[in-house]
Design a protein around this motif. Structure first.
Motif, PDB file in Angstrom:
ATOM      1  N   PRO A 282       6.648  -0.363   4.632  1.00 26.38           N
ATOM      2  CA  PRO A 282       5.955   0.911   4.397  1.00 26.38           C
ATOM      3  C   PRO A 282       6.637   1.784   3.342  1.00 26.38           C
ATOM      4  O   PRO A 282       6.005   2.685   2.794  1.00 26.38           O
ATOM      5  CB  PRO A 282       5.977   1.581   5.777  1.00 26.38           C
ATOM      6  N   LEU A 283       7.889   1.548   3.042  1.00 22.67           N
ATOM      7  CA  LEU A 283       8.574   2.388   2.052  1.00 22.67           C
ATOM      8  C   LEU A 283       8.539   1.787   0.651  1.00 22.67           C
ATOM      9  O   LEU A 283       9.143   2.308  -0.278  1.00 22.67           O
ATOM     10  CB  LEU A 283      10.025   2.637   2.487  1.00 22.67           C
ATOM     11  N   HIS A 284       7.806   0.688   0.497  1.00 22.50           N
ATOM     12  CA  HIS A 284       7.792  -0.004  -0.793  1.00 22.50           C
ATOM     13  C   HIS A 284       6.471   0.160  -1.550  1.00 22.50           C
ATOM     14  O   HIS A 284       6.077  -0.697  -2.321  1.00 22.50           O
ATOM     15  CB  HIS A 284       8.078  -1.498  -0.597  1.00 22.50           C
ATOM     16  N   THR A 285       5.804   1.294  -1.317  1.00 28.25           N
ATOM     17  CA  THR A 285       4.484   1.470  -1.923  1.00 28.25           C
ATOM     18  C   THR A 285       4.544   1.511  -3.452  1.00 28.25           C
ATOM     19  O   THR A 285       3.686   0.946  -4.131  1.00 28.25           O
ATOM     20  CB  THR A 285       3.817   2.755  -1.381  1.00 28.25           C
ATOM     21  N   GLU A 286       5.555   2.158  -4.000  1.00 27.08           N
ATOM     22  CA  GLU A 286       5.652   2.200  -5.464  1.00 27.08           C
ATOM     23  C   GLU A 286       5.953   0.835  -6.050  1.00 27.08           C
ATOM     24  O   GLU A 286       5.450   0.487  -7.120  1.00 27.08           O
ATOM     25  CB  GLU A 286       6.707   3.204  -5.900  1.00 27.08           C
ATOM     26  N   LYS A 287       6.733   0.096  -5.330  1.00 31.95           N
ATOM     27  CA  LYS A 287       7.030  -1.268  -5.769  1.00 31.95           C
ATOM     28  C   LYS A 287       5.737  -2.091  -5.755  1.00 31.95           C
ATOM     29  O   LYS A 287       5.472  -2.889  -6.661  1.00 31.95           O
ATOM     30  CB  LYS A 287       8.064  -1.879  -4.815  1.00 31.95           C
ATOM     31  N   LEU A 288       4.914  -1.841  -4.732  1.00 29.25           N
ATOM     32  CA  LEU A 288       3.626  -2.548  -4.651  1.00 29.25           C
ATOM     33  C   LEU A 288       2.717  -2.142  -5.815  1.00 29.25           C
ATOM     34  O   LEU A 288       2.051  -2.981  -6.430  1.00 29.25           O
ATOM     35  CB  LEU A 288       2.953  -2.251  -3.295  1.00 29.25           C
ATOM     36  N   PHE A 289       2.725  -0.847  -6.123  1.00 33.72           N
ATOM     37  CA  PHE A 289       1.920  -0.369  -7.249  1.00 33.72           C
ATOM     38  C   PHE A 289       2.330  -1.104  -8.534  1.00 33.72           C
ATOM     39  O   PHE A 289       1.481  -1.578  -9.293  1.00 33.72           O
ATOM     40  CB  PHE A 289       2.119   1.146  -7.428  1.00 33.72           C
ATOM     41  N   THR A 290       3.626  -1.192  -8.743  1.00 34.21           N
ATOM     42  CA  THR A 290       4.146  -1.847  -9.946  1.00 34.21           C
ATOM     43  C   THR A 290       3.810  -3.337  -9.947  1.00 34.21           C
ATOM     44  O   THR A 290       3.402  -3.898 -10.974  1.00 34.21           O
ATOM     45  CB  THR A 290       5.675  -1.649 -10.021  1.00 34.21           C
ATOM     46  N   PHE A 291       3.932  -3.951  -8.782  1.00 34.99           N
ATOM     47  CA  PHE A 291       3.577  -5.366  -8.652  1.00 34.99           C
ATOM     48  C   PHE A 291       2.099  -5.571  -9.023  1.00 34.99           C
ATOM     49  O   PHE A 291       1.739  -6.486  -9.763  1.00 34.99           O
ATOM     50  CB  PHE A 291       3.841  -5.821  -7.215  1.00 34.99           C
ATOM     51  N   PHE A 292       1.255  -4.666  -8.516  1.00 39.27           N
ATOM     52  CA  PHE A 292      -0.177  -4.706  -8.873  1.00 39.27           C
ATOM     53  C   PHE A 292      -0.353  -4.653 -10.398  1.00 39.27           C
ATOM     54  O   PHE A 292      -1.086  -5.434 -10.986  1.00 39.27           O
ATOM     55  CB  PHE A 292      -0.919  -3.519  -8.248  1.00 39.27           C
ATOM     56  N   MET A 293       0.311  -3.690 -11.031  1.00 36.34           N
ATOM     57  CA  MET A 293       0.199  -3.541 -12.487  1.00 36.34           C
ATOM     58  C   MET A 293       0.593  -4.831 -13.189  1.00 36.34           C
ATOM     59  O   MET A 293      -0.085  -5.297 -14.108  1.00 36.34           O
ATOM     60  CB  MET A 293       1.101  -2.397 -12.975  1.00 36.34           C
ATOM     61  N   GLU A 294       1.690  -5.415 -12.751  1.00 39.30           N
ATOM     62  CA  GLU A 294       2.165  -6.665 -13.363  1.00 39.30           C
ATOM     63  C   GLU A 294       1.142  -7.781 -13.216  1.00 39.30           C
ATOM     64  O   GLU A 294       1.033  -8.671 -14.048  1.00 39.30           O
ATOM     65  CB  GLU A 294       3.488  -7.091 -12.725  1.00 39.30           C
ATOM     66  N   GLN A 295       0.370  -7.701 -12.130  1.00 35.23           N
ATOM     67  CA  GLN A 295      -0.634  -8.732 -11.863  1.00 35.23           C
ATOM     68  C   GLN A 295      -2.013  -8.343 -12.420  1.00 35.23           C
ATOM     69  O   GLN A 295      -3.010  -8.986 -12.105  1.00 35.23           O
ATOM     70  CB  GLN A 295      -0.743  -8.982 -10.352  1.00 35.23           C
ATOM     71  N   GLY A 296      -2.053  -7.247 -13.180  1.00 31.11           N
ATOM     72  CA  GLY A 296      -3.315  -6.869 -13.827  1.00 31.11           C
ATOM     73  C   GLY A 296      -4.263  -6.073 -12.946  1.00 31.11           C
ATOM     74  O   GLY A 296      -5.477  -6.064 -13.165  1.00 31.11           O
ATOM     75  N   ILE A 297      -3.713  -5.390 -11.941  1.00 32.36           N
ATOM     76  CA  ILE A 297      -4.574  -4.585 -11.056  1.00 32.36           C
ATOM     77  C   ILE A 297      -4.112  -3.132 -11.072  1.00 32.36           C
ATOM     78  O   ILE A 297      -2.931  -2.841 -10.854  1.00 32.36           O
ATOM     79  CB  ILE A 297      -4.536  -5.147  -9.614  1.00 32.36           C
ATOM     80  N   LEU A 298      -5.055  -2.229 -11.368  1.00 26.20           N
ATOM     81  CA  LEU A 298      -4.723  -0.803 -11.374  1.00 26.20           C
ATOM     82  C   LEU A 298      -5.151  -0.180 -10.050  1.00 26.20           C
ATOM     83  O   LEU A 298      -6.333  -0.166  -9.714  1.00 26.20           O
ATOM     84  CB  LEU A 298      -5.425  -0.094 -12.540  1.00 26.20           C
ATOM     85  N   ALA A 299      -4.185   0.314  -9.284  1.00 26.06           N
ATOM     86  CA  ALA A 299      -4.478   1.020  -8.034  1.00 26.06           C
ATOM     87  C   ALA A 299      -4.408   2.523  -8.292  1.00 26.06           C
ATOM     88  O   ALA A 299      -3.960   2.958  -9.352  1.00 26.06           O
ATOM     89  CB  ALA A 299      -3.468   0.619  -6.964  1.00 26.06           C
ATOM     90  N   ARG A 300      -4.853   3.307  -7.347  1.00 28.42           N
ATOM     91  CA  ARG A 300      -4.743   4.762  -7.473  1.00 28.42           C
ATOM     92  C   ARG A 300      -3.538   5.196  -6.653  1.00 28.42           C
ATOM     93  O   ARG A 300      -3.509   4.974  -5.432  1.00 28.42           O
ATOM     94  CB  ARG A 300      -6.032   5.409  -6.953  1.00 28.42           C
ATOM     95  N   HIS A 301      -2.549   5.797  -7.321  1.00 32.60           N
ATOM     96  CA  HIS A 301      -1.395   6.329  -6.575  1.00 32.60           C
ATOM     97  C   HIS A 301      -1.853   7.528  -5.742  1.00 32.60           C
ATOM     98  O   HIS A 301      -2.950   8.061  -5.967  1.00 32.60           O
ATOM     99  CB  HIS A 301      -0.299   6.745  -7.554  1.00 32.60           C
ATOM    100  N   THR A 302      -1.027   7.951  -4.792  1.00 33.71           N
ATOM    101  CA  THR A 302      -1.423   9.103  -3.955  1.00 33.71           C
ATOM    102  C   THR A 302      -0.373  10.210  -4.042  1.00 33.71           C
ATOM    103  O   THR A 302      -0.189  10.980  -3.101  1.00 33.71           O
ATOM    104  CB  THR A 302      -1.621   8.670  -2.485  1.00 33.71           C
ATOM    105  N   HIS A 303       0.314  10.276  -5.183  1.00 33.63           N
ATOM    106  CA  HIS A 303       1.357  11.296  -5.326  1.00 33.63           C
ATOM    107  C   HIS A 303       0.803  12.716  -5.303  1.00 33.63           C
ATOM    108  O   HIS A 303       1.483  13.632  -4.877  1.00 33.63           O
ATOM    109  CB  HIS A 303       2.131  11.077  -6.635  1.00 33.63           C
ATOM    110  N   ASN A 304      -0.414  12.908  -5.807  1.00 30.66           N
ATOM    111  CA  ASN A 304      -0.928  14.278  -5.789  1.00 30.66           C
ATOM    112  C   ASN A 304      -1.971  14.515  -4.698  1.00 30.66           C
ATOM    113  O   ASN A 304      -2.790  15.418  -4.790  1.00 30.66           O
ATOM    114  CB  ASN A 304      -1.449  14.685  -7.174  1.00 30.66           C
ATOM    115  N   PHE A 305      -1.921  13.681  -3.659  1.00 34.98           N
ATOM    116  CA  PHE A 305      -2.682  13.997  -2.446  1.00 34.98           C
ATOM    117  C   PHE A 305      -1.695  14.541  -1.419  1.00 34.98           C
ATOM    118  O   PHE A 305      -0.776  13.833  -0.991  1.00 34.98           O
ATOM    119  CB  PHE A 305      -3.368  12.746  -1.888  1.00 34.98           C
ATOM    120  N   LYS A 306      -1.910  15.797  -1.025  1.00 37.49           N
ATOM    121  CA  LYS A 306      -0.963  16.436  -0.106  1.00 37.49           C
ATOM    122  C   LYS A 306      -0.784  15.611   1.159  1.00 37.49           C
ATOM    123  O   LYS A 306      -1.759  15.121   1.725  1.00 37.49           O
ATOM    124  CB  LYS A 306      -1.490  17.821   0.282  1.00 37.49           C
ATOM    125  N   SER A 307       0.431  15.501   1.624  1.00 39.03           N
ATOM    126  CA  SER A 307       0.843  14.821   2.858  1.00 39.03           C
ATOM    127  C   SER A 307       0.894  13.300   2.677  1.00 39.03           C
ATOM    128  O   SER A 307       1.534  12.621   3.469  1.00 39.03           O
ATOM    129  CB  SER A 307      -0.029  15.169   4.076  1.00 39.03           C
TER     130      SER A 307
END
Lengths: 369, 369
Positions: free
Chosen positions: A314-339
């Motif tokens: 559960p603490l590796h979400t950014e790593k997962l985001f980056t892994f997605f990017m490397e694999q050609g998949i763009l996800a939506r981060h949730t840094h600017n969603f409160k909480s």
């Protein structure tokens, strides 16, 4: 590939920006990215739109009808309301700002995590904001009792139904309780139904509620369901006196003539909506099953996007985001969603092949990382 | 034909509404009307726009680039300013509202008679308004000394250059005096150049002044010159710090993707502008000569519209409006232009044949009425 380390400051404030993300992650410009970050209908836009656009040429050479009467007639017919209960807007965003203007310098309650535009619009009009939160420990359940207990302090509550980014839905009974109490406390409820057309046929818009509730303002958008975010088409539904007051604050000609030409055509097109709902339910079932199998958390969504978290890491979400990017998949981060603070990713439900590719990448993540 | 008696309440608040005027005057729907009420370029839109519109289809299916970078580059190149000195807006109307937001709850001076939108935008943001007036007894001369003598009381002055509905122009020396004094009194000057592209080549936009004046905000529109009011294309020019602050208050994605696709194409098209200026100067000379001959007052316009009054029957303007309608010509009433109070009509300069038709009708009025 080594990618930049992340910080919450660099993230773009919304999805649908593959080019900007490529720059941020120093990926080559011609690198293909499957865009799971924008929650648009992958089935759209409808085929006939290209021709309709050609026909809208004549409309460009005139000022838009400032009363948008043809669009209103079409919306009235489709929603079962009266034309004077409708205000056509320059996308959902203008609708949010017009709603906020009505409560200038008053107090608003916002149910978070949700669209940042509610807060942005409230700040524009100097509205004091307090937040309440969906419960992340309990499937993002809506805090009905908490809202009701605070309501007398607020002139307006912003609720997104179904909610972005969770895809969850306040139940009708709970919303009725809030609206009823609002009648007593003088609190209006702005319900943003931007994604309502993605719901299964049994869960519908609350458009018929406006007759009962003078304190209900509904926001709608045709952007997501018809995959036309560039056209800017939204509308508001409320009792006619409220609409009249909202209209007085609208910037003249804010809705462009291509939009007003195409609105009536969009709303004729029932088959496209039916086909969309059918596709979505099939894909959602498949995703729910496969993500559970892979031990990923998926928010209990009703629509075409959901929150994802690796339950094993559960603490590796950014790593997962980056892994997605490397694999050609763009996800939506949730840094600017409160909480949420980046602890989840929001993913769109896309075509069968694209969702399979997503699952394939997640399997790889499970095996390799 | 017997037409309804008039009152200032029933008049639509702007031009370009032939259908509404037919209803008001109980004319049949299929009655042809030459529209002299909207001050758009009769030569436009440019031929190539139809194809460009087809190509803009792809753009509709994506969110507009929220930074509008391609449009900004094109505008920067055309205006000789930097991209960061530009804000692209949803038509000139949004530009006016964004300018007003900057002076929320302060004091504004408006030079009347002019666009009603300045007042509307000021009211939206609770700005106290005072008016000064062009001098109708002296060819609508600009009250430079009066403005300068009051300036220390105001945070912002709204000036339309060339002015709507008179077509007149504050001279550069006078405007420089106001801007210089504004630097001392802390007064910003919003100069709306919506019609500047119609001016003869020797009188240009003040875009190069923004380097000198941090208190200058220029508003531009591509709507009138390119005859595309339905597309909603405007922009603001100011020093980059001002633009940054204005941008922060803009509603997300307020400019549609068809507009942003077409802006770069519009600004390439120098020939169309040159041809427009040429047509206009020829027609203006012809109209000035003929109207003087017929003893009609024509405001000393520099652009594609002017105020008209029958010098022999100055109190019969409404009768003239009605006569025009009976003869199939729609003029723009001036009931909602402060200090004009309906005593003039605003007429567009249109094609040679249409202007001849107008003169023909005026001769008839002179002979018959």
């Amino acid at each position: 590939m080594r990618m930049e380390s992340s910080s919450s400051r660099k993230w773009p404030s919304h999805g649908g920006q593959p080019e900007e993300m490529k720059r941020l992650f120093k990926l080559s410009e011609d690198r293909a990215l499957l865009d799971f970050s924008a929650n648009l209908n992958p089935l759209g836009p409808p085929q006939w739109l290209r021709d309709a656009l050609k026909q809208s040429y004549e409309a460009l050479t005139h000022y838009p009808d400032p009363t948008y009467s043809e669009s209103k007639r079409a919306i009235a017919c489709s929603e079962g309301v009266k034309p004077k209960q409708i205000l056509v807007t320059n996308g959902g965003a203008e609708a949010i700002f017009l709603a906020a203007k009505r409560f200038e310098r008053q107090k608003a309650l916002i149910v978070q995590p949700t669209f940042v535009e509610y807060e942005q619009a409230c700040r524009h009009y100097h509205i004091d904001i307090e937040d309440v939160f969906l419960d992340p420990l309990n499937e993002f359940q809506f805090p009905i009792d908490q809202v009701c207990s605070k309501m007398n302090k607020f002139q307006v509550i912003f609720i997104c139904r179904p909610n972005n980014p969770t895809g969850t839905l306040i139940d009708e009974e709970g919303l009725r309780k809030i609206l009823d109490q609002g009648l007593e406390t003088g609190t209006s409820v702005v319900v943003d139904e931007a994604f309502v057309d993605f719901l299964p046929q049994t869960m519908t818009s609350l458009s018929h509620w406006i007759e009962t509730y003078p304190n209900l303002i509904l926001l709608r958008s045709l952007t997501k369901i018809f995959t036309i975010p560039g056209l800017r088409v939204g509308y508001m539904l409320a009792q006619s006196q409220v609409i009249e007051e909202l209209e007085r604050n609208q910037i003249p000609w804010s809705v462009n003539a291509v939009a007003t030409t195409i609105i009536p055509r969009l709303l004729e097109n029932d088959q496209f909506l039916a086909r969309t709902r059918e596709w979505l339910q099939v894909q959602l079932q498949e995703l729910k099953f496969s993500l559970r199998e892979l031990d990923f958390y998926m928010s209990p969504t009703n629509v075409n996007y959901y929150l994802l978290k690796d339950q094993q890491k559960p603490l590796h979400t950014e790593k997962l985001f980056t892994f997605f990017m490397e694999q050609g998949i763009l996800a939506r981060h949730t840094h600017n969603f409160k909480s949420l603070d980046g602890h989840y990713l929001r993913l769109a439900v896309r075509s069968e092949a694209e969702n399979k590719e997503l699952l394939h990448v997640l399997r790889k993540w499970r095996e390799e990382v």
